[in-house]
Structure formats: structure tokens, C-alpha cells
Write a protein that holds these residues in place. Sequence first.
Motif, PDB file in Angstrom:
ATOM      1  N   GLY A  57      20.740  21.661  81.090  1.00 42.43           N
ATOM      2  CA  GLY A  57      22.007  21.047  81.447  1.00 42.43           C
ATOM      3  C   GLY A  57      22.646  20.241  80.340  1.00 42.43           C
ATOM      4  N   SER A  58      21.984  20.175  79.175  1.00 43.38           N
ATOM      5  CA  SER A  58      22.605  19.510  78.031  1.00 43.38           C
ATOM      6  C   SER A  58      23.752  20.356  77.500  1.00 43.38           C
ATOM      7  N   THR A  59      24.579  19.738  76.686  1.00 41.58           N
ATOM      8  CA  THR A  59      25.761  20.431  76.193  1.00 41.58           C
ATOM      9  C   THR A  59      25.868  20.336  74.671  1.00 41.58           C
ATOM     10  N   TYR A  60      26.185  21.447  74.052  1.00 39.56           N
ATOM     11  CA  TYR A  60      26.530  21.493  72.637  1.00 39.56           C
ATOM     12  C   TYR A  60      28.017  21.807  72.518  1.00 39.56           C
ATOM     13  N   TYR A  61      28.683  21.137  71.570  1.00 42.26           N
ATOM     14  CA  TYR A  61      30.118  21.332  71.380  1.00 42.26           C
ATOM     15  C   TYR A  61      30.419  21.793  69.959  1.00 42.26           C
ATOM     16  N   ASN A  62      31.468  22.608  69.828  1.00 40.92           N
ATOM     17  CA  ASN A  62      32.075  22.838  68.526  1.00 40.92           C
ATOM     18  C   ASN A  62      32.892  21.580  68.214  1.00 40.92           C
ATOM     19  N   PRO A  63      32.584  20.894  67.116  1.00 41.20           N
ATOM     20  CA  PRO A  63      33.290  19.636  66.831  1.00 41.20           C
ATOM     21  C   PRO A  63      34.802  19.780  66.771  1.00 41.20           C
ATOM     22  N   SER A  64      35.260  20.942  66.346  1.00 47.17           N
ATOM     23  CA  SER A  64      36.708  21.122  66.204  1.00 47.17           C
ATOM     24  C   SER A  64      37.408  21.255  67.552  1.00 47.17           C
ATOM     25  N   LEU A  65      36.640  21.512  68.591  1.00 49.86           N
ATOM     26  CA  LEU A  65      37.228  21.685  69.929  1.00 49.86           C
ATOM     27  C   LEU A  65      36.748  20.637  70.918  1.00 49.86           C
ATOM     28  N   GLU A  66      35.832  19.785  70.506  1.00 48.47           N
ATOM     29  CA  GLU A  66      35.149  18.897  71.449  1.00 48.47           C
ATOM     30  C   GLU A  66      36.104  18.036  72.256  1.00 48.47           C
ATOM     31  N   SER A  67      37.164  17.568  71.633  1.00 51.25           N
ATOM     32  CA  SER A  67      38.077  16.666  72.341  1.00 51.25           C
ATOM     33  C   SER A  67      38.827  17.357  73.472  1.00 51.25           C
ATOM     34  N   ARG A  68      38.859  18.697  73.446  1.00 57.59           N
ATOM     35  CA  ARG A  68      39.624  19.434  74.454  1.00 57.59           C
ATOM     36  C   ARG A  68      38.757  20.263  75.395  1.00 57.59           C
ATOM     37  N   THR A  69      37.444  20.314  75.146  1.00 53.28           N
ATOM     38  CA  THR A  69      36.602  21.200  75.950  1.00 53.28           C
ATOM     39  C   THR A  69      35.689  20.420  76.887  1.00 53.28           C
ATOM     40  N   SER A  70      35.431  21.068  78.005  1.00 59.54           N
ATOM     41  CA  SER A  70      34.487  20.543  78.983  1.00 59.54           C
ATOM     42  C   SER A  70      33.686  21.712  79.523  1.00 59.54           C
ATOM     43  N   PHE A  71      32.369  21.521  79.608  1.00 57.35           N
ATOM     44  CA  PHE A  71      31.484  22.573  80.107  1.00 57.35           C
ATOM     45  C   PHE A  71      30.724  22.048  81.307  1.00 57.35           C
TER      46      PHE A  71
END
Length: 120
Positions: A57-71
Amino acid sequence: QVQLQESGPGLVKPSQTLSLTCTVSGASITANYYYWSWIRQPPGKGLEWMGAKTFRGSTYYNPSLESRTSFSRITHKNQFTLQLSSVTPEDTAVYYCARAEGNSWSYDYWGQGTQVTVSS
């Protein structure tokens, strides 16, 4: 046989939020040690990894999209989701969900992809 299927609207207006769901069959999204990813491909460009939800249930983000993405994930339905906010026409792409082996990040199963167009 593991199968992934993306679903969601094919057309989203600028500034709105894009929401996609990936339904998995043949494997559990909580099973060790897999990571469940979203990847997109804009027209004429290469693949862009957007992020992943792990089996824990942990989440990895692309830093360039992190501010706009939610998983998120819906474990009782064996689904995981993507939300991308404040979309622009540059977010037009084929969106894929895929499974990666957690230690190597090698991808073994992909959905067929879903076209999302951002346009007014």
C-alpha cells in the motif's frame, strides 16, 4: 493468467481531474512482492512512468508529476486507481496500468491501454 484492464473517461476538459481505474484479475494486488504502476505515452513520445502502489500500500511517485497525482487501491475489488489533477492538453496520452516485480522493477503484465484526450 494475470490480466489488467484500464477504465475511465476518454475525454477530459482542461483544468479537470482525470480518474482511471485498473482492474486486475488472476493475481492479488496485495500479493508479495509486486508493484502496480501507471505509465503513459503521449502521442509521438516515449513512455513516462507516473507512479506505483506497492503490495503493502505504499506509494512511489514520479517527482515531476507528484504535485498533481494521487494513487489509491480498492483491495476488495482488486483495483488500483490514478487521479491526475489540473490536466492540460499535454496530458493527452495512452494510459497503461502494469505490474512490476518489486525487487527488479521489471514489468511482466500490462493492460491494453486507454486513450485519454484533454480538450475543451
